[in-house]
Design a protein around this motif. Structure first.
Motif, short mmCIF file in Angstrom:
data_model
loop_
_atom_site.label_atom_id
_atom_site.label_comp_id
_atom_site.label_asym_id
_atom_site.label_seq_id
_atom_site.Cartn_x
_atom_site.Cartn_y
_atom_site.Cartn_z
N VAL A 1 0.85 -1.19 0.00
CA VAL A 1 0.00 0.00 0.00
C VAL A 1 0.89 1.24 0.00
N SER A 2 0.64 2.15 -0.92
CA SER A 2 1.46 3.36 -1.01
C SER A 2 0.97 4.42 -0.02
N LEU A 3 1.85 5.37 0.28
CA LEU A 3 1.47 6.49 1.14
C LEU A 3 0.33 7.28 0.51
N ASP A 4 0.35 7.47 -0.80
CA ASP A 4 -0.73 8.20 -1.46
C ASP A 4 -2.08 7.53 -1.24
N LYS A 5 -2.11 6.20 -1.31
CA LYS A 5 -3.37 5.49 -1.10
C LYS A 5 -3.85 5.63 0.33
N VAL A 6 -2.92 5.62 1.28
CA VAL A 6 -3.32 5.76 2.68
C VAL A 6 -3.84 7.17 2.95
N ILE A 7 -3.20 8.17 2.37
CA ILE A 7 -3.68 9.55 2.55
C ILE A 7 -5.07 9.71 1.95
N ARG A 8 -5.30 9.14 0.77
CA ARG A 8 -6.64 9.21 0.18
C ARG A 8 -7.65 8.49 1.06
N THR A 9 -7.23 7.37 1.64
CA THR A 9 -8.12 6.63 2.54
C THR A 9 -8.45 7.47 3.77
N MET A 10 -7.47 8.18 4.29
CA MET A 10 -7.73 9.08 5.43
C MET A 10 -8.77 10.13 5.04
N ARG A 11 -8.61 10.72 3.86
CA ARG A 11 -9.57 11.71 3.39
C ARG A 11 -10.97 11.12 3.28
N ASP A 12 -11.08 9.95 2.65
CA ASP A 12 -12.39 9.33 2.45
C ASP A 12 -13.01 8.89 3.78
N THR A 13 -12.18 8.35 4.67
CA THR A 13 -12.68 7.93 5.98
C THR A 13 -13.19 9.13 6.76
N GLY A 14 -12.47 10.24 6.66
CA GLY A 14 -12.91 11.45 7.33
C GLY A 14 -14.26 11.94 6.82
N ARG A 15 -14.46 11.86 5.52
CA ARG A 15 -15.75 12.26 4.95
C ARG A 15 -16.88 11.36 5.44
N ASP A 16 -16.59 10.06 5.59
CA ASP A 16 -17.61 9.11 6.02
C ASP A 16 -17.87 9.17 7.52
#
Length: 454
Positions: free
Chosen positions: A419-434
């Motif tokens: 898992v790349s850092l970019d994917k984890v950062i995007r996941t943080m963004r999406d998780t925050g929205r949810d």
């Protein structure tokens, strides 16, 4: 928008970068823009600034800003007495010289409804003899960053348009630049920072940031008693520090292997206890997560006798690169994405900085940051009583140890990972929205309702 490492590491006061530092800076800008003959001010706090603003000292920070103070220079020892004086009838004096009474009940309003651009918002209005003179709404984006309504209408998150020699917006781009230019991450960041200031100024400035962090640790190791706010949370850093210094304490084999973790814990506790007390500290990248980067850096310097000031600079530059990625592609605001954006980002930053000074390749550094952030995904922001104390102080200590482990795991590998850092950062963004709003710095969910202030 170009972001400097000095935007992420701001010397200020506690307890919150989004609720104290940002509002004070915005209020200062508003006050300095006002015409003459102001006779009344009105402050309206919205969303998270209203929900937890009293515990975070937002009301006090705004008044200090309106009086011309900045987080970098305000004397934290005078804030309470000056606020009490205004509450009991002393005039509020603007930077331009106008003085007026400020009625705490009438002129300070709390509105827990969120505005659409960001949950941290406040509207400041100034009146004269003929009515409204000026009004503006400001949004505190985390880490001391803020924008006004005009910038929000343009969907801006800042106004720095500096052209960088090695601009990047993703970790993939950062790694590609490092490979192409044959640079380490800290070296590439140094070249970018030269767009704003000389190399000498950069190094001197980052060492001044570290000195402020070091001073915060030292002050926290000397302070004792209870933290303000009503929870009666006792300071623990000094007691743990004295225990670590005790030459007579018995040590089993397993206890001796825990000593390094104890040092990391005490450094983090010292910083966050100072922050919770409203003292001088450094956002890294926020106040709520301010203990992690200095704790890990202090750990490295404590246990690495050959460490140099150049490595301090490299550590902070590399940590800054990761902080920039988190802010650019997700958020470092607990009110926007929960504590994963604060403690998670800080853990990733500290892990990256440590991997860099331990000789990691850019790929290993990116892996360390990814591990640190990945294992803070979903972390909620639920401060008890709206205070940056429970669970925030201990959370910094735990994340500091996690950052060290993330760096160690990354350095044991070759930089290749799933898992790349970019994917984890995007996941943080999406998780925050949810994430439900009650888990995003409102004190209306999680520990904040299951551990009620007495």
């Amino acid at each position: 928008m170009a972001i400097s490492v000095f935007d992420l590491f701001r010397i200020g006061i506690g307890p919150s970068s989004s609720h104290t530092v940002g509002p004070m800076r915005a209020a200062n800008a508003f006050a300095n823009s006002l015409p003459a003959a102001v006779s009344r001010l009105e402050v309206r706090l919205h969303g998270s600034l209203a929900a937890t603003g009293e515990g975070h000292g937002t009301d006090q920070a705004v008044i200090m800003g309106l009086m011309g103070e900045t987080p970098e220079h305000v004397d934290p020892d005078t804030v309470i007495s000056r606020i009490e004086a205004i509450k009991t009838g002393a005039p509020l004096k603007l930077p331009g010289g106008d003085e007026m009474a400020f009625d705490w009940q009438r002129d300070l309003q709390w509105d827990t409804e969120c505005l659409s651009f960001h949950p941290n918002a406040m509207t400041l209005s100034a009146y004269g003899a003929q009515g409204l003179l000026a009004s503006n709404t400001y949004y505190s984006l985390g880490g001391g960053f803020y924008v006004d309504q005009a910038q929000a209408d343009r969907n801006e998150t800042g106004d720095d348009t500096t052209v960088l020699p090695f601009a990047f917006s993703t970790a993939e781009e950062l790694l590609a630049l490092c490979r192409h230019e044959g640079l380490r991450i800290s070296e590439l960041m140094l070249e970018n920072e030269k767009a704003w200031r000389s190399e000498e100024e950069i190094r001197r400035g980052l060492l001044a940031v570290w000195q402020a962090m070091r001073d915060c640790i030292d002050n926290g190791l000397e302070a004792e008693g209870f933290l303000p706010g009503g929870l009666k949370v006792r300071r623990r850093a000094k007691g743990l520090y004295q225990h670590l210094l005790d030459p007579e304490r018995p040590e089993s084999l397993i206890a001796s292997t825990f000593t390094a973790m104890d040092w990391v814990n005490v450094f983090a506790l010292a910083v966050n206890e100072e922050n919770a007390a409203g003292r001088r500290m450094v956002t890294a990248p926020t106040n709520g997560a301010a203990g992690i980067v200095p704790a890990v850096l202090a750990y490295y310097l404590h246990f690495e006798p050959q460490a140099t000031s150049e490595q301090v600079v490299d550590f902070l530059l590399t940590a800054g690169a990761v902080g920039i990625l988190c802010k650019t592609n997700a958020s470092i605001s607990g009110a926007e994405v929960g504590c994963q954006g604060e403690v998670g980002s800080a853990c990733a930053m500290a892990a990256a900085g440590l991997a860099e000074v331990l000789g990691g390749t850019p790929a290993q550094v990116e892996n360390a940051a990814e591990i640190g952030l990945e294992h803070n995904l979903g972390l909620t922001c639920d401060p008890v009583g709206g205070l940056v104390q429970v669970p925030c102080i201990e959370r910094n200590a735990i994340a500091s140890v996690k950052a060290i482990n993330a760096a160690r795991m990354a350095l044991r590998g070759d930089g290749e990972h799933f898992v790349s850092l970019d994917k984890v950062i995007r996941t943080m963004r999406d998780t925050g929205r949810d994430m439900q709003d009650k888990y995003k710095e409102t004190s209306r969910g999680g520990l904040a309702v299951n551990a009620i202030e007495c």
